[in-house]
Enzyme design. Structure first.
Site, PDB file in Angstrom:
ATOM      1  CE1 TYR A 138      -3.939   2.468   0.778  1.00 23.98           C
ATOM      2  CE2 TYR A 138      -2.271   3.630   2.389  1.00 23.98           C
ATOM      3  CZ  TYR A 138      -2.741   3.527   1.728  1.00 23.98           C
ATOM      4  OH  TYR A 138      -4.268   4.515   1.643  1.00 23.98           O
ATOM      5  CE  LYS A 192      -3.045   5.401  -1.261  1.00 27.62           C
ATOM      6  NZ  LYS A 192      -4.544   5.940  -2.168  1.00 27.62           N
TER       7      LYS A 192
END
Length: 263
Positions: free
Chosen positions: A160, A164
């Protein structure tokens, strides 16, 4: 400069993908409240329709459409159709994200590809399609949601966090490429916000409280507390801001927070 109207979005057309819930929903409401016509798009077409209906009921201007951000052809078609229908596209916002919280060594290939496909691939599709339209018209503001995880990481967040950080760098590159053509590109980095994405954490009281205490305010953020950042970066108030990241994290990345020394 008319400072009284610098945050207004009257006459502007915004496409917000992920607008059926959470931060996306609050952002759609805020853009419309400040005068924009908002196209609320989401994989959840019924949810997008509900939000658009609420906006119009409140006196705003909105429409909805079902849209899968991972479908490059569908995104391009939607962007082009909106630009043709309204004669312009001034604001493009990408908000959807997914997360599989588990150690990197335990990730399956399918999980890895799924997180990248939505978080990075989906954002790419919107930025590219909307960026082409905006470059052609010589103006526009592109926004995508990064995260504090682009800078700081904890166990279980490796993939994740990588998406980002990638989102931030993609926007920075786009800012350098499209700035000469009048288009701005910026990232917004939420801290821990109470949304469907973070719902699993709410079920664990110790985990929930630990995140709350990481903020200097001692609480989680609310989706509507991100909406001001979206309106600001979309508006002429941010006309000289591009290629940057705006943290809306309750001080998460500013303060160590592990220990208060006896001063």
């Amino acid at each position: 400069m008319d400072y009284s109207n610098m945050f207004r979005l009257d006459g502007k057309v915004a496409l917000l993908v992920g607008g059926a819930s959470g931060i996306g929903e609050a952002s759609a409401q805020a853009l419309a409240a400040n005068g924009a016509h908002v196209v609320v798009a989401d994989l959840d077409g019924e949810g997008a329709e509900r939000v658009a209906s609420e906006i119009t009921t409140q006196g705003g201007s909105a429409e909805s459409r079902a849209l899968d951000l991972t479908d490059a052809a569908a995104v391009e078609a939607a962007v082009n159709e909106i630009a043709r229908q309204h004669g312009r596209l001034d604001i493009g916002v990408s908000s959807p994200s997914i997360n599989v919280r588990k150690p990197l060594l335990d990730y399956t290939q399918e999980e890895f590809e799924r997180v990248l496909r939505v978080n990075l691939g989906g954002t790419f599709h919107l930025l590219q399609s909307a960026g082409r339209v905006m470059a052609g018209q010589g103006r526009g503001s592109l926004l995508a949601f990064s995260s504090v995880r682009s800078q700081v990481v904890e166990p279980g967040q490796s993939v994740y966090a990588a998406t980002k950080a990638g989102t931030l760098q993609m926007l920075r590159g786009l800012a350098s490429e499209l700035g000469p053509r009048g288009v701005r590109a910026n990232a917004i980095a939420p801290g821990v916000i109470d949304t469907p994405l973070t719902a699993p954490i709410r079920k664990n009281e110790a985990w929930y409280d630990a995140y709350a205490q990481k903020s200097v305010f001692g609480r989680w953020g609310k989706p509507e507390e991100l909406a001001g950042a979206v309106v600001f970066l979309a508006s002429d108030a941010a006309s000289y801001i591009t290629g940057t990241i705006l943290y809306v994290d309750g001080g998460w990345t500013a303060v160590d927070g592990r220990f208060t020394p006896p001063l």
